[in-house]
Write a protein that holds these residues in place. Structure first.
Motif, mmCIF file in Angstrom:
data_model
loop_
_atom_site.group_PDB
_atom_site.id
_atom_site.type_symbol
_atom_site.label_atom_id
_atom_site.label_comp_id
_atom_site.label_asym_id
_atom_site.label_seq_id
_atom_site.Cartn_x
_atom_site.Cartn_y
_atom_site.Cartn_z
ATOM 1 N N PHE A 108 0.838 -1.202 0.000
ATOM 2 C CA PHE A 108 0.000 0.000 0.000
ATOM 3 C C PHE A 108 0.876 1.258 0.000
ATOM 4 C CE2 PHE A 108 -3.382 -2.545 2.550
ATOM 5 C CZ PHE A 108 -3.709 -3.250 1.407
ATOM 6 N N GLU A 109 1.941 1.210 0.775
ATOM 7 C CA GLU A 109 2.854 2.358 0.821
ATOM 8 C C GLU A 109 3.495 2.594 -0.544
ATOM 9 O OE1 GLU A 109 6.929 3.731 3.207
ATOM 10 O OE2 GLU A 109 5.770 2.013 3.900
ATOM 11 N N ARG A 110 3.885 1.516 -1.196
ATOM 12 C CA ARG A 110 4.479 1.612 -2.528
ATOM 13 C C ARG A 110 3.462 2.187 -3.528
ATOM 14 N NH1 ARG A 110 8.874 1.530 -6.143
ATOM 15 N NH2 ARG A 110 8.397 0.234 -7.944
ATOM 16 N N ALA A 111 2.218 1.736 -3.453
ATOM 17 C CA ALA A 111 1.174 2.224 -4.361
ATOM 18 C C ALA A 111 0.941 3.718 -4.176
ATOM 19 C CB ALA A 111 -0.113 1.444 -4.129
ATOM 20 N N ARG A 112 0.939 4.171 -2.920
ATOM 21 C CA ARG A 112 0.752 5.609 -2.665
ATOM 22 C C ARG A 112 1.892 6.415 -3.281
ATOM 23 N NH1 ARG A 112 -0.626 3.411 2.560
ATOM 24 N NH2 ARG A 112 -2.899 3.503 2.869
ATOM 25 N N PHE A 113 3.115 5.879 -3.169
ATOM 26 C CA PHE A 113 4.262 6.558 -3.770
ATOM 27 C C PHE A 113 4.096 6.657 -5.290
ATOM 28 C CE2 PHE A 113 8.102 5.618 -6.251
ATOM 29 C CZ PHE A 113 8.745 6.849 -6.140
ATOM 30 N N LEU A 114 3.656 5.562 -5.924
ATOM 31 C CA LEU A 114 3.502 5.562 -7.381
ATOM 32 C C LEU A 114 2.418 6.543 -7.818
ATOM 33 C CD1 LEU A 114 3.842 1.736 -8.041
ATOM 34 C CD2 LEU A 114 5.488 3.515 -8.677
ATOM 35 N N ASP A 115 1.336 6.637 -7.053
ATOM 36 C CA ASP A 115 0.291 7.628 -7.366
ATOM 37 C C ASP A 115 0.838 9.046 -7.224
ATOM 38 O OD1 ASP A 115 -1.711 5.797 -7.997
ATOM 39 O OD2 ASP A 115 -2.409 5.652 -5.919
ATOM 40 N N TYR A 116 1.614 9.269 -6.178
ATOM 41 C CA TYR A 116 2.247 10.579 -5.973
ATOM 42 C C TYR A 116 3.182 10.910 -7.142
ATOM 43 C CZ TYR A 116 5.911 13.735 -4.290
ATOM 44 O OH TYR A 116 6.823 14.744 -4.187
ATOM 45 N N TYR A 117 3.982 9.945 -7.531
ATOM 46 C CA TYR A 117 4.963 10.156 -8.611
ATOM 47 C C TYR A 117 4.250 10.501 -9.917
ATOM 48 C CZ TYR A 117 8.955 9.255 -11.684
ATOM 49 O OH TYR A 117 9.962 9.379 -12.611
ATOM 50 N N LEU A 118 3.201 9.763 -10.251
ATOM 51 C CA LEU A 118 2.460 10.001 -11.492
ATOM 52 C C LEU A 118 1.816 11.395 -11.476
ATOM 53 C CD1 LEU A 118 1.433 8.777 -14.180
ATOM 54 C CD2 LEU A 118 -0.534 7.908 -12.919
ATOM 55 N N ASN A 119 1.261 11.770 -10.339
ATOM 56 C CA ASN A 119 0.611 13.088 -10.235
ATOM 57 C C ASN A 119 1.622 14.225 -10.325
ATOM 58 O OD1 ASN A 119 -1.998 12.066 -9.983
ATOM 59 N ND2 ASN A 119 -1.834 11.872 -7.755
ATOM 60 N N LYS A 120 2.778 14.022 -9.722
ATOM 61 C CA LYS A 120 3.775 15.100 -9.680
ATOM 62 C C LYS A 120 4.495 15.271 -11.017
ATOM 63 C CE LYS A 120 7.789 16.868 -7.169
ATOM 64 N NZ LYS A 120 8.680 16.714 -6.000
ATOM 65 N N TYR A 121 4.905 14.143 -11.623
ATOM 66 C CA TYR A 121 5.730 14.240 -12.833
ATOM 67 C C TYR A 121 4.954 13.983 -14.124
ATOM 68 C CZ TYR A 121 9.505 14.134 -9.410
ATOM 69 O OH TYR A 121 10.339 14.399 -8.353
ATOM 70 N N ASN A 122 3.694 13.574 -13.979
ATOM 71 C CA ASN A 122 2.843 13.319 -15.151
ATOM 72 C C ASN A 122 3.458 12.284 -16.095
ATOM 73 O OD1 ASN A 122 0.419 13.722 -16.530
ATOM 74 N ND2 ASN A 122 1.378 15.166 -17.960
ATOM 75 N N ARG A 123 4.133 11.325 -15.520
ATOM 76 C CA ARG A 123 4.673 10.216 -16.310
ATOM 77 C C ARG A 123 4.771 8.987 -15.408
ATOM 78 N NH1 ARG A 123 9.524 13.270 -15.374
ATOM 79 N NH2 ARG A 123 11.084 12.046 -14.200
ATOM 80 N N PRO A 124 4.675 7.806 -15.976
ATOM 81 C CA PRO A 124 4.755 6.595 -15.155
ATOM 82 C C PRO A 124 6.173 6.327 -14.694
ATOM 83 C CG PRO A 124 4.603 5.990 -17.462
ATOM 84 C CD PRO A 124 4.425 7.485 -17.399
ATOM 85 N N PHE A 125 6.277 5.566 -13.633
ATOM 86 C CA PHE A 125 7.584 5.177 -13.092
ATOM 87 C C PHE A 125 8.273 4.183 -14.015
ATOM 88 C CE2 PHE A 125 10.525 3.438 -9.893
ATOM 89 C CZ PHE A 125 10.909 4.609 -9.242
ATOM 90 N N LEU A 169 12.118 -5.369 -11.268
ATOM 91 C CA LEU A 169 10.664 -5.193 -11.214
ATOM 92 C C LEU A 169 10.312 -3.860 -10.564
ATOM 93 C CD1 LEU A 169 9.504 -8.768 -10.070
ATOM 94 C CD2 LEU A 169 9.574 -7.846 -12.393
ATOM 95 N N LEU A 170 10.968 -3.543 -9.454
ATOM 96 C CA LEU A 170 10.686 -2.287 -8.754
ATOM 97 C C LEU A 170 11.108 -1.077 -9.586
ATOM 98 C CD1 LEU A 170 11.811 -3.340 -5.158
ATOM 99 C CD2 LEU A 170 9.462 -2.986 -5.950
ATOM 100 N N ALA A 171 12.240 -1.194 -10.267
ATOM 101 C CA ALA A 171 12.711 -0.088 -11.095
ATOM 102 C C ALA A 171 11.768 0.194 -12.257
ATOM 103 C CB ALA A 171 14.111 -0.392 -11.631
ATOM 104 N N ASN A 172 10.987 -0.801 -12.632
ATOM 105 C CA ASN A 172 10.019 -0.638 -13.709
ATOM 106 C C ASN A 172 8.620 -0.305 -13.201
ATOM 107 O OD1 ASN A 172 11.159 -1.206 -16.547
ATOM 108 N ND2 ASN A 172 12.102 -2.808 -15.307
ATOM 109 N N GLY A 173 8.486 -0.087 -11.871
ATOM 110 C CA GLY A 173 7.229 0.406 -11.326
ATOM 111 C C GLY A 173 6.310 -0.626 -10.717
ATOM 112 N N ALA A 174 6.768 -1.879 -10.577
ATOM 113 C CA ALA A 174 5.912 -2.923 -10.023
ATOM 114 C C ALA A 174 5.663 -2.712 -8.535
ATOM 115 C CB ALA A 174 6.545 -4.294 -10.245
ATOM 116 N N ILE A 175 4.569 -3.318 -8.073
ATOM 117 C CA ILE A 175 4.267 -3.381 -6.636
ATOM 118 C C ILE A 175 4.390 -4.838 -6.213
ATOM 119 C CG2 ILE A 175 2.477 -3.069 -4.874
ATOM 120 C CD1 ILE A 175 1.234 -0.921 -6.683
#
Length: 540
Positions: A108-125, A169-175
């Motif tokens: 869940f913590e990782r997912a929140r980070f990915l949502d934050y990253y997408l919102n801030k940088y407007n691009r996927p991890f 896997l993590l570097a490519n955005g997996a949870i």
């Protein structure tokens, strides 16, 4: 309780505590779950409405690539997807006992980070942004245990670092959110051990889930994971895929990073090595997984990985496909035979060049040669792990005893025996090469096993999968049809139409060494033809 029994009890208590209270199934459901019942986990899931309509939509309506698209385009959040898959995985665990380590809170913590990253940088991890990916217990995940079903490994410290593939896997955005069950020693095709117990087949709990990546097979089949990762040294990705009705791919060894993966074996084996690969619910996701990992230049993180990046291979309109209907010493059960014959007819009708292969070398001889390689560890390292935990060997080891399969009474070997085995392997590969040359094959279609999933501890020797590990050929599993007692009524030894009724059947697609991309391409082409064939038949 003994000291070991206390450690096991504490481990199971800790695993159970990782499931949120709201996701724990009621007693009236849990009391029905056992390895002798013919109940289906799918039926239980639907009958008791264990998921909301939205959770069902998220976990059942997507392949990995489309799920990724809807996350990065804002129609779903990573956290929303993560919670849906974690809940479904928690249910899958309670119905099939597929998990070893559960770490939903970290997910869940990782997912929140990915949502934050997408919102801030407007691009996927990365290409796996927001995708919940499960891994076999053999992979090290920092801060989690890696016990691989050995009681003696319960005393080992938690992993201090990730396996390189986990980092990729993590570097490519997996949870990452869960690790899955395996058999004691990882050398059997029934996933049961004395720590976590037995993984059950979600189609029919009385049937085996395959091994050694059996937890992955059950979890992916029940759609508690969008993509799973296993290892395969004798069929350990393909057997669970076949048993549970998922797709699976064993690449050429060392195409995928295999470093710092715990198999419990003795390092430096002179035999063939394990391969890492994906399990999924469609053929295109196998390609997606391999393309993403191989495009990440894994050899820069893991010296076990070959420096061969992803190659694009365009689909062929007309494949040359060999069809092998089995070895006389391991005759196919009626449902497996029917699935192969049906696939043969569908491919011919679609205009592909299909050749019935009659000159294949003896698979029985190949099985005996493969088994010999497993005997070269004179220290019997895997057995020592069992003895150190003061535990009994599991029953399934009886049918996968390398000495029995190799026909060797005194498994004591010298360096000359290693040379002789390698010489025999060269000769065997040449016989198989003659098959490819004679028919000018793109791929070979053959059984993944002589039977479907069967009762627990009865899978038998992996003759139709270990051959391709021996030769280091890439191979995939395509689920196709199901055992049907009204159609598969032929009487033959070891086959009970009532017992396996409803079990998935499958075909195996094999290519030459390092032609991983060609096998994945052929898998997608063949799978589409088979799906179209079933759709056409259903409307007649």
């Amino acid at each position: 309780m003994t000291g070991w029994e206390t450690l096991i009890a504490d481990k199971l208590k800790d695993r159970a505590s990782r499931i949120p209270p709201d996701w724990i199934l009621s007693e009236n459901i849990l009391t029905q779950i056992n390895e002798n019942t013919d109940l289906s986990a799918f039926d239980i899931l639907r009958k008791h409405r264990l998921l909301t309509k939205e959770e069902i939509r998220i976990t059942e309506s997507y392949d990995a690539q489309n799920l990724h698209r809807d996350i990065i385009e804002g129609r779903l959040t990573s956290l929303q997807v993560c919670k849906s898959f974690c809940k479904r995985a928690a249910i899958a665990q309670q119905l099939t006992n597929c998990a070893t380590e559960i770490f939903f809170a970290e997910a869940f913590e990782r997912a929140r980070f990915l949502d934050y990253y997408l919102n801030k940088y407007n691009r996927p991890f990365g290409p796996f942004h927001g995708l919940p990916i499960s891994v076999k217990d053999s992979f090290n995940v920092k801060g989690q245990a890696t016990t691989i079903g050995f009681v003696s490994f319960l005393k080992k410290p938690l992993a201090a670092e990730n396996s390189p593939l986990v980092d990729i896997l993590l570097a490519n955005g997996a949870i990452l959110y869960l690790k899955t069950n395996i058999p004691q020693t990882l050398l059997t095709l029934d996933s049961v051990n004395n720590v976590f117990g037995r993984t059950l087949n979600p189609h029919k709990l009385s049937l085996g889930a395959g091994g050694s990546s059996g937890g992955e097979g059950a979890l992916v089949a029940l759609r508690g994971s969008i993509l799973g990762v296993g290892t395969d040294i004798g069929g350990s990705i393909r057997a669970p895929s076949l048993c549970n009705g998922t797709y699976g791919f064993k690449p050429t060894a060392d195409r995928m990073p295999h470093g710092k993966v715990e198999l419990g074996d003795r390092p430096g084996t002179p035999g063939f090595v394990s391969a890492v690969g994906p399990l999924a619910n469609n053929a295109s996701d196998l390609t997606f997984f391999c393309r993403t990992v191989l495009s990440s230049e894994p050899w820069r993180l893991d010296p076990t990985a070959l420096g061969i990046g992803w190659r694009h291979v365009s689909p062929k309109k007309r494949l040359s496909i060999g069809v092998y209907m089995g070895d006389k010493d391991f005759p196919l059960s009626p449902p497996v035979k029917r699935a192969l014959k049906s696939a043969h007819a569908a491919l011919e009708a679609a205009g592909h060049a299909v050749h019935l292969v009659t000159n294949a070398p003896s698979f029985h001889d190949g099985l005996k040669l493969a088994a010999r390689y497993f005997l070269f560890d004179g220290k019997q390292t895997l057995l020592q792990h069992v003895l150190e935990g003061d535990e009994q060997p599991i029953k399934a080891l009886e049918y996968t005893s390398p000495a029995t399969l190799a026909g060797v009474q005194d498994p004591t070997f010298t360096l000359d025996d290693v040379w002789d085995a390698n010489s025999s392997l060269i000769a065997y590969r040449e016989k198989m090469a003659e098959v490819w040359r004679h028919y000018k094959l793109d791929v070979l279609m053959c059984p993944g096993h002589y039977s479907t999933a069967g009762p627990h501890d009865t899978y038998g020797p992996p003759v139709y999968t270990v051959i391709w590990n021996l030769l280091n050929f890439p191979a995939s599993i395509i689920p196709y049809l199901k055992a049907d007692k009204s159609l598969d009524s032929e009487i033959c030894d070891g086959y009970d139409a009532d017992v396996v009724h409803g079990a998935p059947t499958a075909i195996q697609i094999v290519g030459w060494k390092f032609q991983d991309e060609e096998v994945l391409m052929a898998t997608e082409v063949i799978d589409k033809i088979l799906r179209d064939h079933l759709t056409f038949k259903s409307v007649l």
